[in-house]
Scaffold this active site. Sequence first.
Site, short mmCIF file in Angstrom:
data_model
loop_
_atom_site.label_atom_id
_atom_site.label_comp_id
_atom_site.label_asym_id
_atom_site.label_seq_id
_atom_site.Cartn_x
_atom_site.Cartn_y
_atom_site.Cartn_z
CG ASP A 122 18.79 -31.70 -2.34
OD1 ASP A 122 17.92 -31.58 -1.45
OD2 ASP A 122 18.62 -31.29 -3.50
CG ASP A 128 10.76 -32.02 -3.10
OD1 ASP A 128 10.19 -32.45 -4.11
OD2 ASP A 128 10.15 -31.64 -2.08
CG ASP A 173 15.52 -31.77 1.67
OD1 ASP A 173 14.54 -31.02 1.73
OD2 ASP A 173 16.13 -32.01 0.61
#
Length: 246
Positions: free
Chosen positions: A196, A22, A20
């Site tokens: 996240d 961001d 991922d």
Amino acid sequence: MQPLPPPPPALLRGATLLLDVDGTLIELAPRPDAVVVAPGLLDLLAAARDRVAGGVALISGRAAADVAALLPVAGIEIIGSHGLEHRAADGAITRPPRPAGLDAARAAFAAFAAAHPGVLVEDKPIGVALHYRQAPDHGPAVQSLAAAWASAEGLRLQTGKAMVELRGAGGDKGAGLRRLMAEPKRAVTRPVFMGDDDTDEPAHAAAVALGGAGVLVGARRASAARFALPDVAAVHGWLRAALAAL
């Protein structure tokens, strides 16, 4: 809830690394266009591309072209728009048609943002998002607006950290991960995914289902991930150590 252990450095042996962006590779910022790429990150991704058995790929909610501009490392595939876009290593992008009704929803989002300082519109090729990180009190109203337009126009509602997005039906980060892992060069490797957000959960689950592992970044929560790292800096440090161990 028991804490998850950190991933062992040997996790990347015989693996494909899927990341991922961001909140995992790059610190979150008040605006999507205000993020900062840390010194050395591009070199770290290039090293992963060259040294990990199945290479490295990026899986993001951002548009694939935006990810490529933000992290310009040659030869890396990108899944964008939460699984709906694929950018090949040569830069060619495939995506479904722009959904009907998205332009009307975008106009409603823009009107809401204009009337509520701190709320931001993010345009994507096949989606539109409202960010309220700078105006968290408007979160419930943003959620209600997005839900109403999703229902009215048959669009998919995607929620994330201080944001909502409307996009076409079908696809998620898990489907994007499976697409990448189906390629012959990766089919003999294990997926290791790091992410996240709640939007990353389908990819964590897909990685585990394919015999690999997910690494949750940030605060502990219910997740299919088997391992965890506390923040972006820890991700960078772990990647350096894991690549050195290959």
